[in-house]
Design a protein around this motif. Sequence first.
Motif, PDB file in Angstrom:
ATOM      1  N   PRO A  93      74.937  72.338  11.108  1.00 49.83           N
ATOM      2  CA  PRO A  93      75.131  72.458  12.554  1.00 49.83           C
ATOM      3  C   PRO A  93      76.260  73.389  12.973  1.00 49.83           C
ATOM      4  O   PRO A  93      76.256  73.910  14.088  1.00 49.83           O
ATOM      5  N   GLY A  94      77.242  73.598  12.112  1.00 55.17           N
ATOM      6  CA  GLY A  94      78.419  74.376  12.491  1.00 55.17           C
ATOM      7  C   GLY A  94      78.132  75.856  12.667  1.00 55.17           C
ATOM      8  O   GLY A  94      77.184  76.407  12.123  1.00 55.17           O
ATOM      9  N   ARG A  95      79.001  76.514  13.433  1.00 56.01           N
ATOM     10  CA  ARG A  95      78.887  77.950  13.697  1.00 56.01           C
ATOM     11  C   ARG A  95      78.866  78.743  12.394  1.00 56.01           C
ATOM     12  O   ARG A  95      78.170  79.738  12.256  1.00 56.01           O
ATOM     13  N   GLU A  96      79.640  78.256  11.406  1.00 56.83           N
ATOM     14  CA  GLU A  96      79.778  79.010  10.148  1.00 56.83           C
ATOM     15  C   GLU A  96      78.656  78.725   9.154  1.00 56.83           C
ATOM     16  O   GLU A  96      78.501  79.458   8.157  1.00 56.83           O
ATOM     17  N   ALA A  97      77.850  77.683   9.397  1.00 53.88           N
ATOM     18  CA  ALA A  97      76.825  77.264   8.420  1.00 53.88           C
ATOM     19  C   ALA A  97      75.550  78.084   8.586  1.00 53.88           C
ATOM     20  O   ALA A  97      74.497  77.575   8.967  1.00 53.88           O
ATOM     21  N   THR A 131      73.036  72.758  22.206  1.00 56.18           N
ATOM     22  CA  THR A 131      74.181  72.169  21.518  1.00 56.18           C
ATOM     23  C   THR A 131      74.816  73.221  20.615  1.00 56.18           C
ATOM     24  O   THR A 131      74.134  73.884  19.837  1.00 56.18           O
ATOM     25  N   VAL A 132      76.124  73.371  20.732  1.00 54.70           N
ATOM     26  CA  VAL A 132      76.882  74.316  19.905  1.00 54.70           C
ATOM     27  C   VAL A 132      78.006  73.541  19.233  1.00 54.70           C
ATOM     28  O   VAL A 132      78.700  72.753  19.893  1.00 54.70           O
ATOM     29  N   VAL A 133      78.188  73.743  17.927  1.00 50.20           N
ATOM     30  CA  VAL A 133      79.265  73.076  17.187  1.00 50.20           C
ATOM     31  C   VAL A 133      80.260  74.132  16.716  1.00 50.20           C
ATOM     32  O   VAL A 133      79.897  75.063  15.991  1.00 50.20           O
ATOM     33  N   ILE A 134      81.519  73.985  17.137  1.00 49.66           N
ATOM     34  CA  ILE A 134      82.576  74.935  16.786  1.00 49.66           C
ATOM     35  C   ILE A 134      83.737  74.162  16.179  1.00 49.66           C
ATOM     36  O   ILE A 134      84.318  73.286  16.839  1.00 49.66           O
ATOM     37  N   ASP A 135      84.062  74.462  14.930  1.00 54.22           N
ATOM     38  CA  ASP A 135      85.154  73.781  14.222  1.00 54.22           C
ATOM     39  C   ASP A 135      85.007  72.259  14.303  1.00 54.22           C
ATOM     40  O   ASP A 135      85.984  71.527  14.515  1.00 54.22           O
ATOM     41  N   GLY A 136      83.774  71.799  14.135  1.00 55.82           N
ATOM     42  CA  GLY A 136      83.511  70.368  14.153  1.00 55.82           C
ATOM     43  C   GLY A 136      83.405  69.761  15.533  1.00 55.82           C
ATOM     44  O   GLY A 136      83.049  68.592  15.683  1.00 55.82           O
ATOM     45  N   THR A 189      61.065  90.888  16.990  1.00 55.80           N
ATOM     46  CA  THR A 189      61.535  91.794  15.941  1.00 55.80           C
ATOM     47  C   THR A 189      62.191  91.028  14.802  1.00 55.80           C
ATOM     48  O   THR A 189      62.264  91.525  13.676  1.00 55.80           O
ATOM     49  N   ASP A 190      62.681  89.810  15.108  1.00 59.64           N
ATOM     50  CA  ASP A 190      63.412  89.020  14.116  1.00 59.64           C
ATOM     51  C   ASP A 190      63.139  87.542  14.349  1.00 59.64           C
ATOM     52  O   ASP A 190      62.820  87.116  15.462  1.00 59.64           O
ATOM     53  N   LEU A 191      63.315  86.775  13.265  1.00 57.29           N
ATOM     54  CA  LEU A 191      63.176  85.325  13.329  1.00 57.29           C
ATOM     55  C   LEU A 191      64.459  84.700  12.781  1.00 57.29           C
ATOM     56  O   LEU A 191      64.976  85.131  11.745  1.00 57.29           O
ATOM     57  N   VAL A 192      64.974  83.719  13.492  1.00 60.26           N
ATOM     58  CA  VAL A 192      66.080  82.898  13.003  1.00 60.26           C
ATOM     59  C   VAL A 192      65.499  81.536  12.646  1.00 60.26           C
ATOM     60  O   VAL A 192      64.907  80.869  13.501  1.00 60.26           O
ATOM     61  N   VAL A 193      65.626  81.130  11.394  1.00 62.63           N
ATOM     62  CA  VAL A 193      65.131  79.828  10.946  1.00 62.63           C
ATOM     63  C   VAL A 193      66.307  78.864  10.876  1.00 62.63           C
ATOM     64  O   VAL A 193      67.286  79.124  10.169  1.00 62.63           O
ATOM     65  N   THR A 194      66.214  77.761  11.615  1.00 60.10           N
ATOM     66  CA  THR A 194      67.312  76.810  11.680  1.00 60.10           C
ATOM     67  C   THR A 194      66.960  75.510  10.951  1.00 60.10           C
ATOM     68  O   THR A 194      65.806  75.240  10.642  1.00 60.10           O
ATOM     69  N   GLY A 229      71.033  77.783  21.156  1.00 61.78           N
ATOM     70  CA  GLY A 229      72.430  77.821  21.554  1.00 61.78           C
ATOM     71  C   GLY A 229      73.332  78.288  20.434  1.00 61.78           C
ATOM     72  O   GLY A 229      74.219  79.120  20.627  1.00 61.78           O
ATOM     73  N   LYS A 230      73.093  77.769  19.232  1.00 60.32           N
ATOM     74  CA  LYS A 230      73.887  78.189  18.076  1.00 60.32           C
ATOM     75  C   LYS A 230      73.651  79.661  17.771  1.00 60.32           C
ATOM     76  O   LYS A 230      74.598  80.410  17.492  1.00 60.32           O
ATOM     77  N   ALA A 231      72.399  80.100  17.833  1.00 59.38           N
ATOM     78  CA  ALA A 231      72.079  81.504  17.541  1.00 59.38           C
ATOM     79  C   ALA A 231      72.777  82.434  18.535  1.00 59.38           C
ATOM     80  O   ALA A 231      73.337  83.465  18.152  1.00 59.38           O
ATOM     81  N   THR A 232      72.765  82.054  19.810  1.00 58.47           N
ATOM     82  CA  THR A 232      73.425  82.870  20.832  1.00 58.47           C
ATOM     83  C   THR A 232      74.932  82.855  20.627  1.00 58.47           C
ATOM     84  O   THR A 232      75.607  83.883  20.724  1.00 58.47           O
ATOM     85  N   ASP A 233      75.473  81.679  20.331  1.00 51.03           N
ATOM     86  CA  ASP A 233      76.912  81.543  20.130  1.00 51.03           C
ATOM     87  C   ASP A 233      77.400  82.429  18.986  1.00 51.03           C
ATOM     88  O   ASP A 233      78.473  83.026  19.060  1.00 51.03           O
ATOM     89  N   GLN A 234      76.589  82.518  17.928  1.00 49.39           N
ATOM     90  CA  GLN A 234      77.000  83.338  16.782  1.00 49.39           C
ATOM     91  C   GLN A 234      77.052  84.825  17.126  1.00 49.39           C
ATOM     92  O   GLN A 234      77.840  85.572  16.556  1.00 49.39           O
TER      93      GLN A 234
END
Length: 428
Positions: free
Chosen positions: A415-419, A42-47, A324-329, A17-22
């Motif tokens: 957890p935040g969008r910016e992190a 779960t998506v966290v935006i501005d806390g 093609t790509d990996l996102v490590v969370t 969810g966070k990856a898609t949101d970004q």
Amino acid sequence: MPAVVVLGAQWGDEGKGKATDQLASRTDFVVKFNGGNNAGHTVVIDGEKYALHLLPSGILSPGVVPVIGNGVVIDLEVLFVEIDALIARGVDPSRLLVSSAAHVIAPYNRTIDKVTERFLGKRKIGTTGRGIGPTYADKINRIGIRIQDLFDEKILRQKIEGALEQKNHLLVKVYNRRAITVDETIDELLTNAERLKPMVADTPLVLNRGLDEGKTVVFEAGQATMLDVDHGTYPFVTSSSATAGGACTGSGVGPTRIDRVVGVAKAYTTRVGEGPFPTELLDATGEWLRKTGGEYGTTTGRPRRTGWFDAVVTRYAGRVNGLTDLVVTKLDTLTGLEKIPVAVAYDVNGVRHDEMPLDQSDFHHAKPIYEEFDGWTEDISLCRSFDDLPVNAQRYVLALEDISGTRVSSIGVGPGREATIIRHDLLA
């Protein structure tokens, strides 16, 4: 402009969810193509934390058209409870499109899901009891109810009568439950029909025309590769196609239009429900990972099983999805560990397996062969470039990239969008 599939490279809950949101801020459409309200993100935006169960993550980004594709099964009551909750928090859901060919979760599907799971006892699958599997079974058995059926009550009644003629025998004679009536089923399904109608669209046409016009489409998977009905740890899987191929069948967009396939993996591993899990930790370290990482289900609240990163699983995901790509969370969760083991192979009855064992029995008996990496103690939550990371954290990421066989393009450090640390632009 690209069409990008974002999917889970493990057993789910990786942070898709966070990856898609970004990506959504630079995306025109976000499409959910499989699963139902058993696949929480779960998506966290501005806390602020948003728990999405059925809606695509793109619903949180102004200007994005969120789409529920034909491969999704929809509980209409859940859909509108979720929509109303977002409206109450100032989110505008009016752009949402719903495929007319998506299937509807009828009340009898939920009932059958719950009683079947209880009936299985020790052989239970670990479903959420929300009617997902029985609805997909109805779809394959060609007795399902689709969104478009809600707008012709005569056809709807005929289909429900046909379905209940079979299911009531099962409920009454096998499970000792009361019969479900046609009228109560119709009443529930039609409660939200008029409100739904303006959202219903020929979504394959909309998406393909968007791609023709150079617009960007992100396809968001529910669940994950190891829960895929074909390629997962069957029978401990979901009932839909959670791999890259499912993005095409679940949306009506052909495979030649997909530009990039992004797998999301935690820096360790979790799973929920029953089934084999080679790197599972049943000790204090496993509990530490659970508490530190907040490993409890978005939809169910169930504690997740935890374990070390499994490179065999991630290599397998790379192969069956064409990653093609990996996102490590959740790299930040590992901060403070002196040593971090990674499963690089399995031992099955004394034989080393560098790739996924051929059959489920061997996988069930697989014991991980670990390689250990040095940990770090520095707080990495404010790191925004790869060079900001401690040297040992950098080495760990590069090791995951090497043994997984897929480049790591993005790293989550909170957890935040910016992190997030971006190494390669997923939309370039």
